[in-house]
Structure formats: C-alpha cells, structure tokens
Design a protein around this motif. Structure first.
Motif, short mmCIF file in Angstrom:
data_model
loop_
_atom_site.label_atom_id
_atom_site.label_comp_id
_atom_site.label_asym_id
_atom_site.label_seq_id
_atom_site.Cartn_x
_atom_site.Cartn_y
_atom_site.Cartn_z
N THR A 93 0.81 -1.22 0.00
CA THR A 93 0.00 0.00 0.00
C THR A 93 0.84 1.27 0.00
N ASN A 94 2.06 1.20 0.53
CA ASN A 94 2.93 2.37 0.54
C ASN A 94 3.78 2.49 -0.72
N HIS A 95 4.04 1.38 -1.39
CA HIS A 95 4.90 1.38 -2.58
C HIS A 95 4.34 0.45 -3.65
N PRO A 96 3.15 0.74 -4.18
CA PRO A 96 2.55 -0.16 -5.17
C PRO A 96 3.40 -0.32 -6.43
N ASP A 97 4.12 0.73 -6.82
CA ASP A 97 4.99 0.64 -8.00
C ASP A 97 6.12 -0.36 -7.78
N LEU A 98 6.61 -0.41 -6.57
CA LEU A 98 7.69 -1.34 -6.22
C LEU A 98 7.19 -2.78 -6.27
#
Length: 121
Positions: A93-98
């Motif tokens: 949720t904090n780094h969906p791109d990752l």
C-alpha cells in the motif's frame, strides 16, 4: 476447501489467518496491488526482524517494532522465511509501483542484484 471453492477473509488481524491461506490479494481504492500465492511471495521476498543498520538500509520496507525493526528484503534465493502479511500489506500500500517490479518473472532480485547476504542475519 477445494479448488472449486474460494473463501474470502477480510481482516485486520492477519497474524491470526496467515497459516490458513494459500493466496494473498491486496487491494487499495479498487486497484489490485498484489495477487500472488504464498510460495510466489516467499520466492521474491524475505521478512525478518533485525537491529542491523546495514540490513535496514537495504530494506524495501521497514517497520520499527519492539524486538527491533521488521523488514522486507529481496529474496536472493539463499533464505526462506515466513510471509509477514502485515509487513507485506504495508509494503504494497505504501509502494505499489515497487510491488510490480518485485514480482516480475523472472524475479529481478537474484544473486548479485541484491546487496543482501543471508550470513548477515
């Protein structure tokens, strides 16, 4: 449970259900951030608790905790850990791109791609 039946569990108490599930689906604002099996997650990520600043610096996500810092790090194939669903949710949720990069096939984080060394634990 059979292959023809799906049970949806929606909870904030993920530690209570972590041993019961085979697949993890994480959604946020109607977007699927992760839809993987537990073995797929274990092949790509390791979840550990540490006080080692070098490991914490390498973490994809870190969460301070009473016992140190819980971290999610790339799995370079040398370590198998239980999936920390709470930390996985926070990472997604904090780094969906990752999350997309982490779960590319073949895994982008293998061998020399990661500075992580299981001997550091």
């Amino acid at each position: 449970m059979t292959d023809e039946r799906t049970i949806i569990i929606s909870t904030h108490q993920v530690r209570d259900v972590s041993q019961l599930i085979e697949n993890v689906l994480i959604m946020d604002h109607n977007q699927i951030l992760l839809n993987r099996t537990i073995p797929e997650i274990m092949n790509h990520l390791c979840f550990i608790s540490t006080n080692d600043p070098a490991l914490i610096a390498q973490a994809l996500f870190a969460q301070p905790d009473v016992m140190g810092t819980r971290i999610a790090i790339p799995n370079n194939g040398t370590l198998e850990t239980e999936v920390d669903l709470e930390l996985l949710f926070l990472l997604a949720t904090n780094h969906p791109d990752l999350m997309e990069r982490v779960f590319q096939t073949p895994p982008p984080f293998t061998g020399n791609d990661s500075q992580f060394n299981s001997n550091q634990i």
